[in-house]
Design a protein around this motif. Structure first.
Motif, PDB file in Angstrom:
ATOM      1  N   TYR A 261      -7.030  10.653   1.173  1.00 33.22           N
ATOM      2  CA  TYR A 261      -7.146   9.202   1.358  1.00 33.22           C
ATOM      3  C   TYR A 261      -5.755   8.610   1.568  1.00 33.22           C
ATOM      4  O   TYR A 261      -4.773   9.168   1.109  1.00 33.22           O
ATOM      5  CB  TYR A 261      -7.759   8.558   0.105  1.00 33.22           C
ATOM      6  CG  TYR A 261      -9.241   8.731  -0.067  1.00 33.22           C
ATOM      7  CD1 TYR A 261      -9.958   9.633   0.708  1.00 33.22           C
ATOM      8  CD2 TYR A 261      -9.929   7.982  -1.021  1.00 33.22           C
ATOM      9  CE1 TYR A 261     -11.319   9.787   0.539  1.00 33.22           C
ATOM     10  CE2 TYR A 261     -11.289   8.135  -1.199  1.00 33.22           C
ATOM     11  CZ  TYR A 261     -11.981   9.039  -0.425  1.00 33.22           C
ATOM     12  OH  TYR A 261     -13.315   9.179  -0.594  1.00 33.22           O
ATOM     13  N   PRO A 262      -5.658   7.462   2.232  1.00 29.52           N
ATOM     14  CA  PRO A 262      -4.350   6.802   2.358  1.00 29.52           C
ATOM     15  C   PRO A 262      -3.832   6.355   0.994  1.00 29.52           C
ATOM     16  O   PRO A 262      -4.613   6.053   0.096  1.00 29.52           O
ATOM     17  CB  PRO A 262      -4.645   5.581   3.233  1.00 29.52           C
ATOM     18  CG  PRO A 262      -5.910   5.900   3.929  1.00 29.52           C
ATOM     19  CD  PRO A 262      -6.685   6.767   3.009  1.00 29.52           C
TER      20      PRO A 262
ATOM     21  N   VAL B 229      -2.690   3.763  -1.268  1.00 31.88           N
ATOM     22  CA  VAL B 229      -2.727   2.306  -1.286  1.00 31.88           C
ATOM     23  C   VAL B 229      -2.395   1.750  -2.667  1.00 31.88           C
ATOM     24  O   VAL B 229      -1.660   0.782  -2.787  1.00 31.88           O
ATOM     25  CB  VAL B 229      -4.111   1.782  -0.859  1.00 31.88           C
ATOM     26  CG1 VAL B 229      -4.066   0.299  -0.643  1.00 31.88           C
ATOM     27  CG2 VAL B 229      -4.593   2.468   0.383  1.00 31.88           C
TER      28      VAL B 229
ATOM     29  N   SER C  62      -1.349  -2.560  -6.143  1.00 34.23           N
ATOM     30  CA  SER C  62      -1.217  -2.070  -4.776  1.00 34.23           C
ATOM     31  C   SER C  62       0.244  -1.780  -4.484  1.00 34.23           C
ATOM     32  O   SER C  62       1.153  -2.394  -5.045  1.00 34.23           O
ATOM     33  CB  SER C  62      -1.789  -3.075  -3.788  1.00 34.23           C
ATOM     34  OG  SER C  62      -0.768  -3.879  -3.278  1.00 34.23           O
TER      35      SER C  62
ATOM     36  N   GLU D  36     -10.193   0.593  -2.853  1.00 30.43           N
ATOM     37  CA  GLU D  36      -8.936   0.910  -2.172  1.00 30.43           C
ATOM     38  C   GLU D  36      -9.003   0.527  -0.702  1.00 30.43           C
ATOM     39  O   GLU D  36      -8.046   0.010  -0.140  1.00 30.43           O
ATOM     40  CB  GLU D  36      -8.609   2.399  -2.319  1.00 30.43           C
ATOM     41  CG  GLU D  36      -8.197   2.753  -3.721  1.00 30.43           C
ATOM     42  CD  GLU D  36      -7.455   4.075  -3.780  1.00 30.43           C
ATOM     43  OE1 GLU D  36      -7.423   4.793  -2.770  1.00 30.43           O
ATOM     44  OE2 GLU D  36      -6.910   4.379  -4.843  1.00 30.43           O
TER      45      GLU D  36
ATOM     46  N   TYR E 299      -6.613  -2.093   1.237  1.00 26.59           N
ATOM     47  CA  TYR E 299      -5.914  -1.598   2.436  1.00 26.59           C
ATOM     48  C   TYR E 299      -6.161  -2.538   3.616  1.00 26.59           C
ATOM     49  O   TYR E 299      -5.233  -2.988   4.290  1.00 26.59           O
ATOM     50  CB  TYR E 299      -6.434  -0.197   2.736  1.00 26.59           C
ATOM     51  CG  TYR E 299      -5.739   0.531   3.850  1.00 26.59           C
ATOM     52  CD1 TYR E 299      -4.465   1.049   3.663  1.00 26.59           C
ATOM     53  CD2 TYR E 299      -6.362   0.732   5.076  1.00 26.59           C
ATOM     54  CE1 TYR E 299      -3.833   1.738   4.669  1.00 26.59           C
ATOM     55  CE2 TYR E 299      -5.732   1.415   6.088  1.00 26.59           C
ATOM     56  CZ  TYR E 299      -4.469   1.918   5.886  1.00 26.59           C
ATOM     57  OH  TYR E 299      -3.841   2.593   6.879  1.00 26.59           O
TER      58      TYR E 299
ATOM     59  N   GLU F   2      -4.506  -6.014   3.135  1.00 26.91           N
ATOM     60  CA  GLU F   2      -3.050  -6.027   3.319  1.00 26.91           C
ATOM     61  C   GLU F   2      -2.671  -5.848   4.783  1.00 26.91           C
ATOM     62  O   GLU F   2      -1.738  -6.474   5.266  1.00 26.91           O
ATOM     63  CB  GLU F   2      -2.415  -4.943   2.453  1.00 26.91           C
ATOM     64  CG  GLU F   2      -2.494  -5.290   0.979  1.00 26.91           C
ATOM     65  CD  GLU F   2      -1.786  -4.299   0.095  1.00 26.91           C
ATOM     66  OE1 GLU F   2      -1.391  -3.236   0.594  1.00 26.91           O
ATOM     67  OE2 GLU F   2      -1.639  -4.609  -1.100  1.00 26.91           O
ATOM     68  N   LYS F   3      -3.418  -4.990   5.470  1.00 30.34           N
ATOM     69  CA  LYS F   3      -3.115  -4.778   6.892  1.00 30.34           C
ATOM     70  C   LYS F   3      -3.321  -6.075   7.675  1.00 30.34           C
ATOM     71  O   LYS F   3      -2.520  -6.445   8.538  1.00 30.34           O
ATOM     72  CB  LYS F   3      -4.017  -3.686   7.479  1.00 30.34           C
ATOM     73  CG  LYS F   3      -3.629  -2.301   7.065  1.00 30.34           C
ATOM     74  CD  LYS F   3      -2.541  -1.757   7.962  1.00 30.34           C
ATOM     75  CE  LYS F   3      -2.050  -0.449   7.402  1.00 30.34           C
ATOM     76  NZ  LYS F   3      -0.869   0.080   7.959  1.00 30.34           N
TER      77      LYS F   3
ATOM     78  N   SER G 246      -9.367   3.531   9.262  1.00 31.69           N
ATOM     79  CA  SER G 246      -9.322   3.804   7.826  1.00 31.69           C
ATOM     80  C   SER G 246     -10.702   4.113   7.235  1.00 31.69           C
ATOM     81  O   SER G 246     -10.786   4.785   6.222  1.00 31.69           O
ATOM     82  CB  SER G 246      -8.680   2.640   7.078  1.00 31.69           C
ATOM     83  OG  SER G 246      -9.349   1.456   7.365  1.00 31.69           O
TER      84      SER G 246
END
Lengths: 194, 356
Positions: free
Chosen positions: A61-62, A64, A122, B197, B201, B204-205, B349
């Motif tokens: 997973y990324p 984060v 985060s 998550e 993600y 924020e992007k 993602s």
């Protein structure tokens, strides 16, 4: 924070906030922060509850979010959840810190082994906090460096011991091979004799 | 097992019903919420910055409010009367031109070359009556110019009720700013662990690309307005303030903006006592401002830019104009950009997070 907390009286909320700030001083990473700095940090924390056997994130997973364990216990797996438990994460431990520095994907899978409460921050909020409060940021980063260094030393030690083990195993293997060959040759001689 | 399923479905339907009812109930103030949200979003970096020095959020917000109120008072007392008189003078000026039949003759501009060219054209092609065409064009243009304030007022009054604007929006904005983190925490606490998550993600992007775009466009508009005002003042062109505000407001419209904003300047110069050569200086000034904007301001504020092909941006602007008028011209690109960001980020993602 739950939906019901949004409507609860202010006093309870304040108590909860105080508890959180007190808890943060028990976390190794944040133990040097002043009360004000911890209070500021606590605004960036997302509280998450996980049930036993629930996956927090998987390898790949990324990166984060970084987590601090408020309550409970979690397990680390390198490959799949059926593999060997690499490390048990306990209360006041943190994980996912690699993501703060590297853009890489998650390197392990984390699964809650008991019902747990995690505080997530985060990566971007953490970096922003460090930028905005450089004094607090340097404390956190120094602590983090210490922790990572000790990890590195431990890993080195483990590696060295594994290497010694491997050497021993190799030696044993060679010896046993020699023995086998000796046995074989002696058998051959016996066969020729007969 | 079945009973649980039924209960789940019933609860799901009820939740949906409550959500729909809620939206219907709050429908009339939805636009206020959107506007206060936007305002809060634009102000919030300032508040966050002040928090660095351990100044309570509420204090900073009140200080910002005081500054805004005093700015509004200055605006009402100094700038608006000026703009109003200038606009009135300009409109009187244009009306006079319409009344005077000779005024729209290109010859009246008084450039020797142009007059000679027209004369030559008319002797060659007798069937072309240049003056008639220019007059027709001119009248149409004046019609459009006269309609612009009406269009602006109509589209704005649809969104903002003045009283509500004064009372509701500052209040909503205040609480949005003060409890920003709290609201975010509440919002994310509604999201299941599986998607937590991913949602952070995505959020924020989007903030990184769209939020920065929105903030920097606002700043860009203000700077371009000031630069144009200074330029027009130096050139000594009348109605400088009104003209520079028009230039600033049209600047965010991609490609067309600078041209649309510049048309009134040329007209004012041509039809006012200022020497016509000024057109060239004014164009030079506009080129300089545009160069500063596109080479210094845009790269440093917006950064890499939109990441949308210029042709696509162009078509989006045109489509927005067709569909929603002036507001469409201004908002089409940001909205399409927002949707594009969401789709793009999710597309990559969602797979990484193994959701699809």
């Amino acid at each position: 924070m739950k939906l019901k907390d949004f409507f609860t009286p202010k006093t309870e909320k304040v108590d909860e906030e105080k508890d959180l700030i007190r808890f943060l001083s028990e976390v190794e990473l944040f133990e040097n922060l002043t009360r004000n700095e911890r209070k500021n940090l606590s605004q960036h924390l997302y509280e998450r509850t996980y049930k036993a056997d629930e996956i927090v994130f998987k390898k790949g997973y990324p990166n984060v979010v970084m987590y601090v364990v408020k309550e409970g216990e979690l397990q680390t797996f390198l490959d799949s959840t059926e593999g060997e438990n690499l490390k048990t994460i306990k209360t006041a431990d943190f994980f996912g810190e690699v993501g703060l520095f590297l853009e890489e994907e998650r390197t392990a899978t984390i699964v809650a082994s008991k019902d747990s409460i995690l505080l997530g921050i985060s990566k971007r909020d953490m970096n922003r906090f460090i930028d905005e409060l450089p004094r607090a940021g340097s404390k956190i980063l120094r602590k983090l460096a210490t922790v990572l260094c000790s990890h590195l030393i431990n890993t080195n030690k483990a590696l060295a011991s594994k290497r010694d083990e491997l050497k021993n195993l190799k030696k044993q293997l060679e010896e046993s091979e020699c023995q086998i060959q000796e046995l074989k040759s002696s058998q051959d001689v016996e066969n020729e004799k007969s | 097992m079945d009973r649980i399923k039924v209960i789940r479905i019933v609860i799901g339907v009820m939740t949906l019903g409550i959500a729909v009812l809620g939206i219907l109930f709050y429908k009339s103030i939805l636009s206020y919420l959107v506007i206060s949200g936007l305002l809060a979003y634009l102000i919030s970096p300032l508040i966050n910055y002040a928090q660095k020095f351990h100044i309570p959020r509420a204090v900073t917000i009140l200080v910002v409010y005081l500054i805004i109120i005093s700015l509004i008072i200055i605006l009402i007392n100094v700038i608006i009367p000026q703009v109003k008189t200038q606009a009135e003078e300009a409109s009187k000026f244009f009306k006079q031109i319409v009344k005077d039949p000779g005024a729209f003759s290109l010859k009246s501009i008084g450039l020797d070359g142009v007059t000679k060219f027209i004369d030559r054209l008319q002797t060659r092609f007798t069937f072309i009556n240049v003056d008639e065409y220019t007059q027709m064009l001119g009248e149409k243009f004046v019609g459009v110019i006269n309609a612009i304030p009406q269009i602006l007022i109509n589209s704005l009054s649809g969104i903002i009720n003045f009283l509500a604007f004064l009372v509701v929006i500052p209040f909503v904005c205040f609480f949005l700013l003060k409890d920003e983190r709290q609201l975010m925490k509440t919002f994310f606490s509604w999201i299941p662990n599986r998607y937590f998550e991913f949602s952070i993600y995505l959020f924020e992007k989007i903030e990184d690309s769209f939020g920065r775009y929105l903030r920097s466009i606002l700043l860009e508009t203000i700077i371009v307005t000031i630069l144009s005002y200074i330029g027009l003042l130096i050139l000594g062109i009348p109605y400088a303030l009104t003209l520079s505000i028009i230039i600033g407001l049209t600047n965010p419209i991609k490609f067309f903006g600078p041209f649309i904003g510049f048309v009134p300047v040329i007209l004012v110069i041509l039809f006012s006592p200022v020497p016509n050569v000024m057109v060239i200086y004014a164009i030079l000034m506009s080129i300089i401002v545009q160069q500063i904007d596109s080479n210094i301001l845009f790269p440093s504020l917006v950064g890499k830019g939109l990441g949308m092909h210029p042709l696509w941006v162009l078509l989006t602007v045109i489509a927005g104009g067709y569909a929603f008028g002036v507001l469409g011209l201004l908002l089409a690109v940001p909205v399409v950009f927002l949707i594009k960001t969401v789709v793009q980020v999710s597309a990559t993602s969602l797979k990484q997070f193994e959701i699809i």
